[in-house]
Scaffold this active site. Structure first.
Site, PDB file in Angstrom:
ATOM      1  N   TYR A  30       1.065  -1.027  -0.295  1.00 40.09           N
ATOM      2  CA  TYR A  30       0.108  -0.302  -0.283  1.00 40.09           C
ATOM      3  C   TYR A  30       0.907   1.048   0.310  1.00 40.09           C
ATOM      4  O   TYR A  30       2.257   1.248   0.861  1.00 40.09           O
ATOM      5  CB  TYR A  30      -1.443  -0.100   1.527  1.00 40.09           C
ATOM      6  CG  TYR A  30      -2.045  -0.932   0.786  1.00 40.09           C
ATOM      7  CD1 TYR A  30      -2.378  -2.098  -0.106  1.00 40.09           C
ATOM      8  CD2 TYR A  30      -3.161  -1.318   2.052  1.00 40.09           C
ATOM      9  CE1 TYR A  30      -3.555  -2.325  -0.103  1.00 40.09           C
ATOM     10  CE2 TYR A  30      -3.913  -2.030   2.171  1.00 40.09           C
ATOM     11  CZ  TYR A  30      -4.111  -3.094   1.219  1.00 40.09           C
ATOM     12  OH  TYR A  30      -5.768  -3.503   0.728  1.00 40.09           O
TER      13      TYR A  30
ATOM     14  N   SER B 197     -13.550  -3.753  -0.785  1.00 41.02           N
ATOM     15  CA  SER B 197     -14.886  -3.256  -1.144  1.00 41.02           C
ATOM     16  C   SER B 197     -15.752  -3.263  -1.275  1.00 41.02           C
ATOM     17  O   SER B 197     -16.785  -3.680  -2.092  1.00 41.02           O
ATOM     18  CB  SER B 197     -14.146  -3.433  -2.850  1.00 41.02           C
ATOM     19  OG  SER B 197     -14.664  -2.684  -3.788  1.00 41.02           O
ATOM     20  N   PRO B 198     -16.392  -3.579   0.457  1.00 38.41           N
ATOM     21  CA  PRO B 198     -18.044  -3.328   0.879  1.00 38.41           C
ATOM     22  C   PRO B 198     -18.903  -2.073  -0.104  1.00 38.41           C
ATOM     23  O   PRO B 198     -20.295  -3.171  -0.029  1.00 38.41           O
ATOM     24  CB  PRO B 198     -17.851  -3.259   2.036  1.00 38.41           C
ATOM     25  CG  PRO B 198     -16.905  -2.116   3.051  1.00 38.41           C
ATOM     26  CD  PRO B 198     -15.490  -2.471   1.692  1.00 38.41           C
ATOM     27  N   LEU B 199     -18.195  -1.425  -0.594  1.00 35.63           N
ATOM     28  CA  LEU B 199     -19.242  -0.684  -1.336  1.00 35.63           C
ATOM     29  C   LEU B 199     -19.408  -0.413  -2.519  1.00 35.63           C
ATOM     30  O   LEU B 199     -19.490   0.665  -3.534  1.00 35.63           O
ATOM     31  CB  LEU B 199     -19.010   0.707  -0.670  1.00 35.63           C
ATOM     32  CG  LEU B 199     -19.229   1.449   1.028  1.00 35.63           C
ATOM     33  CD1 LEU B 199     -18.937   2.899   1.189  1.00 35.63           C
ATOM     34  CD2 LEU B 199     -20.868   0.770   1.381  1.00 35.63           C
ATOM     35  N   ALA B 200     -18.380  -0.797  -2.932  1.00 38.06           N
ATOM     36  CA  ALA B 200     -18.494  -1.329  -5.087  1.00 38.06           C
ATOM     37  C   ALA B 200     -17.992  -0.289  -5.399  1.00 38.06           C
ATOM     38  O   ALA B 200     -17.584   0.403  -6.200  1.00 38.06           O
ATOM     39  CB  ALA B 200     -19.503  -1.641  -5.110  1.00 38.06           C
TER      40      ALA B 200
ATOM     41  N   GLY C 169     -18.098   2.636  -4.457  1.00 38.53           N
ATOM     42  CA  GLY C 169     -18.620   3.953  -4.365  1.00 38.53           C
ATOM     43  C   GLY C 169     -19.974   3.813  -5.165  1.00 38.53           C
ATOM     44  O   GLY C 169     -20.906   4.357  -4.906  1.00 38.53           O
ATOM     45  N   LEU C 170     -20.373   2.950  -5.082  1.00 40.47           N
ATOM     46  CA  LEU C 170     -21.317   2.677  -6.453  1.00 40.47           C
ATOM     47  C   LEU C 170     -22.692   2.041  -5.487  1.00 40.47           C
ATOM     48  O   LEU C 170     -23.659   2.293  -5.574  1.00 40.47           O
ATOM     49  CB  LEU C 170     -21.092   1.061  -7.041  1.00 40.47           C
ATOM     50  CG  LEU C 170     -20.580   1.612  -8.909  1.00 40.47           C
ATOM     51  CD1 LEU C 170     -20.610  -0.109  -9.474  1.00 40.47           C
ATOM     52  CD2 LEU C 170     -21.015   2.915  -9.462  1.00 40.47           C
ATOM     53  N   LEU C 171     -22.155   1.494  -4.118  1.00 37.21           N
ATOM     54  CA  LEU C 171     -23.239   1.371  -3.263  1.00 37.21           C
ATOM     55  C   LEU C 171     -23.289   2.064  -2.272  1.00 37.21           C
ATOM     56  O   LEU C 171     -24.343   2.512  -0.764  1.00 37.21           O
ATOM     57  CB  LEU C 171     -23.039   0.597  -2.454  1.00 37.21           C
ATOM     58  CG  LEU C 171     -23.304  -0.706  -3.401  1.00 37.21           C
ATOM     59  CD1 LEU C 171     -22.772  -2.306  -2.847  1.00 37.21           C
ATOM     60  CD2 LEU C 171     -24.284  -1.675  -3.817  1.00 37.21           C
TER      61      LEU C 171
END
Length: 322
Positions: free
Chosen positions: A53, A211-214, A216-218
Site C-alpha cells: 500500500y 470493497s464493501p461499497l463496490a 462507491g457504487l453502493l
C-alpha cells in the site's frame, strides 16, 4: 462499538475494520494519523494494511505512516489489532514477492521495521501463490510464530478449495492454520457465497469483506451525481452497467430512511461468517458516517427486497446442480 471473535479464535475485534489503503496516495500522513486516532475514539480496534500500500514499489508507504503513528505512544499499538499482508512485489529481484519461505521471512521483518512493532497480529497472504506448496508456506509461518513475530495467519482472495487445502495441510502439521479470509464481497459481488463462505464456516475462518461499497457504487452515487459530484470514467461505466439495480437500491434506502453506504455495510454484517467489513475512509467525516451502520437493523422484509435487487447464490453445488 460492537466486537466479535475473529473466526474460531479467542481474539476479539471491532465489527468494522479500518482499511488504510488510502493513507499516503489520497490521505496525507497528518490526516491519516487523525483518522486512526478518531477510529480509536469510536472503539475501532481492527486495522488492515499491506506492504504494497502506497503503491511505490518497495517503500511500504502506508505501513511507514502507521509505524510513525504507533511511535507516538499513548497506547496506540496496544489498542490496535494490526493486520498486514504480503505477496506483491516489493522489488525487482525474483524473490521480492509471493509466498516463498524466503520472501515470507524478509517481508515479515520489513513490515515489522516499517510499523515499528515487535509483532504482527494477523499476517495475511494477499493472494494465492500457485508456485509455492502449502507445506513450505506453513513451515515459514510456524517459524515466525515461534519467534513471536506473528500471532495469527490469514488469507486474502483465496478460493474455497484453496482454504480447504491450506487448512488440511495445517492440520497435518498440528498448526492452527488460517483464522480469516479477506474476500471481495458486497451486494454487487456475491460469488463468495458459492464456496468461500461455506469453507469459512466449516473451517472457522472470519470473513473480512473488502470493497464493501463496490468502489462507491453502493454509497449513494446517484444522489452525489445529482448534487454535482464528479465521477471517474470507470465509475460512470460501472454505473451504466448496474444503473437499474442502483436506482432501485437507493429508492429502498430512502424508504428505510438510511444512507445507502450504511445499508450496504449493515447487510454484510448479517451475512454468515462475516467478522468485519473493511471501511476505507479518506476523511474523519467519512469515518464518523460509517459507524452508523452498526445501528442499522434490516428486517426480513428489507433483506428480501435487497435479495430481489441483488440476487445472491445458494451454496454450491445446489446453485448449479441439484
Amino acid at each position: 462499538m460492537e466486537y466479535g471473535q475473529l473466526g474460531r479464535t479467542g481474539l476479539k475485534v471491532s465489527r468494522l475494520c479500518l482499511g488504510t489503503m488510502n493513507f499516503g496516495p489520497q490521505t496525507t500522513e497528518e490526516d491519516s494519523h487523525a483518522i486512526m486516532d478518531r477510529a480509536h475514539e469510536l472503539g475501532i480496534s481492527f486495522f488492515d494494511t499491506a506492504n504494497v500500500y502506497g503503491w511505490k514499489k518497495g517503500e511500504g508507504v502506508t505501513e511507514n505512516i502507521i509505524g510513525r503513528w504507533f511511535a507516538k505512544g499513548g497506547g496506540r499499538r496496544e489498542r490496535t489489532v494490526i493486520a498486514t499482508k504480503l505477496y506483491g512485489d516489493m522489488g525487482d529481484w525474483p524473490n521480492d514477492g509471493r509466498l516463498s519461505a524466503l520472501n515470507i521471512r524478509r517481508a515479515a521483518d520489513a513490515s515489522l521495521r516499517r510499523m515499528q512493532t515487535d509483532h504482527i497480529d494477523v499476517y495475511q497472504a494477499h493472494h494465492i501463490d500457485r508456485d509455492t506448496p502449502f507445506e513450505e508456506f506453513w513451515e515459514a509461518m510456524e517459524v515466525l510464530r515461534q519467534q513471536g513475530k506473528i500471532l495469527y495467519v490469514g488469507s486474502s482472495n483465496f478460493a474455497g478449495w484453496h482454504i480447504a487445502k491450506a487448512q488440511e495441510t495445517a492440520r497435518r502439521r498440528n498448526f492452527l492454520g488460517l483464522v480469516s479470509e479477506q474476500s471481495h464481497y458486497n451486494l454487487l459481488v456475491r460469488a463468495p457465497e458459492l464456496e468461500v463462505i461455506p469453507a469459512c464456516e466449516d473451517y472457522g475462518l472470519g470473513l473480512i469483506p473488502w470493497s464493501p461499497l463496490a468502489g462507491g457504487l453502493l454509497a449513494g452515487i446517484l444522489r452525489k451525481i445529482d448534487k454535482g459530484r464528479s465521477a471517474t470514467d470507470h465509475m460512470v461505466a460501472e454505473l451504466d452497467k448496474h444503473r437499474d439495480k442502483i436506482e432501485r437500491y437507493e429508492a429502498l434506502c430512502d424508504e428505510i430512511g438510511e444512507d445507502p453506504a450504511n445499508v450496504a455495510l449493515a447487510w454484510l454484517l448479517t451475512r454468515p461468517a462475516v467478522t468485519a467489513p473493511i471501511i476505507g475512509p479518506r476523511t474523519i467525516a467519512q469515518l464518523d458516517g460509517t459507524v452508523r451502520a452498526l445501528e442499522v437493523r434490516l428486517d426480513d422484509k428489507a433483506l428480501a427486497r435487497i435479495d430481489e435487487i441483488f440476487p445472491g447464490y445458494r451454496t454450491a453445488p445446489e446453485e448449479y446442480a441439484w
